[in-house]
Design a protein around this motif. Sequence first.
Motif, PDB file in Angstrom:
ATOM      1  N   ARG A  76       0.786  -1.250  -0.110  1.00 42.95           N
ATOM      2  CA  ARG A  76       0.040  -0.098   0.113  1.00 42.95           C
ATOM      3  C   ARG A  76       1.045   1.175  -0.040  1.00 42.95           C
ATOM      4  O   ARG A  76       0.487   2.134  -0.689  1.00 42.95           O
ATOM      5  N   ILE A  77       1.927   1.255   0.907  1.00 41.40           N
ATOM      6  CA  ILE A  77       2.627   2.278   0.819  1.00 41.40           C
ATOM      7  C   ILE A  77       3.524   2.449  -0.369  1.00 41.40           C
ATOM      8  O   ILE A  77       3.439   3.746  -1.087  1.00 41.40           O
ATOM      9  N   HIS A  78       4.020   1.455  -1.118  1.00 41.26           N
ATOM     10  CA  HIS A  78       4.743   1.660  -2.198  1.00 41.26           C
ATOM     11  C   HIS A  78       3.878   1.953  -3.560  1.00 41.26           C
ATOM     12  O   HIS A  78       4.118   2.704  -4.349  1.00 41.26           O
ATOM     13  N   ALA A  79       2.700   1.415  -3.532  1.00 42.69           N
ATOM     14  CA  ALA A  79       1.758   1.572  -4.730  1.00 42.69           C
ATOM     15  C   ALA A  79       1.269   2.918  -4.608  1.00 42.69           C
ATOM     16  O   ALA A  79       0.827   3.467  -5.713  1.00 42.69           O
ATOM     17  N   SER A  80       1.129   3.513  -3.644  1.00 42.12           N
ATOM     18  CA  SER A  80       0.592   4.839  -3.557  1.00 42.12           C
ATOM     19  C   SER A  80       1.689   6.171  -3.464  1.00 42.12           C
ATOM     20  O   SER A  80       1.383   7.372  -3.339  1.00 42.12           O
ATOM     21  N   PHE A  81       2.929   5.514  -3.466  1.00 44.80           N
ATOM     22  CA  PHE A  81       3.826   6.557  -3.287  1.00 44.80           C
ATOM     23  C   PHE A  81       3.908   7.282  -2.023  1.00 44.80           C
ATOM     24  O   PHE A  81       4.088   8.377  -1.812  1.00 44.80           O
ATOM     25  N   GLY A  82       3.545   6.534  -0.986  1.00 42.78           N
ATOM     26  CA  GLY A  82       3.269   7.058   0.343  1.00 42.78           C
ATOM     27  C   GLY A  82       2.254   7.972   0.817  1.00 42.78           C
ATOM     28  O   GLY A  82       1.859   8.415   1.674  1.00 42.78           O
ATOM     29  N   ALA A  83       1.300   7.923  -0.321  1.00 38.70           N
ATOM     30  CA  ALA A  83      -0.071   8.854  -0.159  1.00 38.70           C
ATOM     31  C   ALA A  83      -0.921   8.486   0.786  1.00 38.70           C
ATOM     32  O   ALA A  83      -1.791   9.080   1.366  1.00 38.70           O
TER      33      ALA A  83
END
Length: 293
Positions: A142-149
């Motif tokens: 989730r962190i990587h896919a959203s670039f931290g968003a």
Amino acid sequence: MQVSGLEVISHPAAGVRAGPPIILVHGAWHAAWCWDEGFAARLAAHGHNVHAVSLRGHGRSTGRRGLWRVRIRDHVADLRRVIDAVGGPALLVGHSRGAYVVQKHLETGAAAGAVLLAPMPHTGVGPCMARLLRRVPGAVARIHASFGALPIAATPALARSLFFSARMPEEAVRRHHARLQGEAFFAYLDLLGLDPCRPRWGASPMLVLAAGADALFTRREMQEVAAVHGAALEFVPGMAHDMMLEPGWETVADRIAAWARTIGTRREKPHRPDSARWANEPAGAIEQTGALA
């Protein structure tokens, strides 16, 4: 108040000032709100002017739109702006990634003292993320896919498993989970090795307060943090990662205030690596942490 666009929640000292001003620095996915559930006010009741900062892109600070590209050095600059605004040497209290920001400041900067709560190690976040990848791969994805968003905890249940103990009331877990936010992805890359911390042993009087049921960082990592800084190390049994919100947070705040009184009149001699002490535990009966193995 605002300092260069940064939200700062301040609590004036109650009665006669008993020590240096205290600046509270939050960790990842949090903001100044996490100190404003009683923790900051309790420190103020001990006679300190207390200031909790929301680093850029967090809470009510500016910079949310471009948060993904913020670096660790930017958050160090934020901290230094608040130090300058407060005036005079301050006691810096950093939690988790906020403790890493404090450590980075102390590479070249000064402080009246520093308290690291459940700190992210000076070696960065790599080992922690490796453990999380085994335990909660979906959260890491989730962190990587959203670039931290998106925050790491998609549900209150996951927030509890990462930040809170079973003793935390469900209503409180849900309320705090709703306030978690996304993070600076470039800062995350810094923590994977792009901007390593270079501690100066004994640079500042320092206390490391470790959480006994911490699901993010291990006991050995806490020992290494204390050793590399020449800091005293104490352990709060049964407490989970969010030490400023967990049941029993009052004990943590009171310990910080008591330790602050020892640095007001003398500079502590740095502790050798073998001098770490664990509070409230008999010798030979150290409680196993809840950290991921």
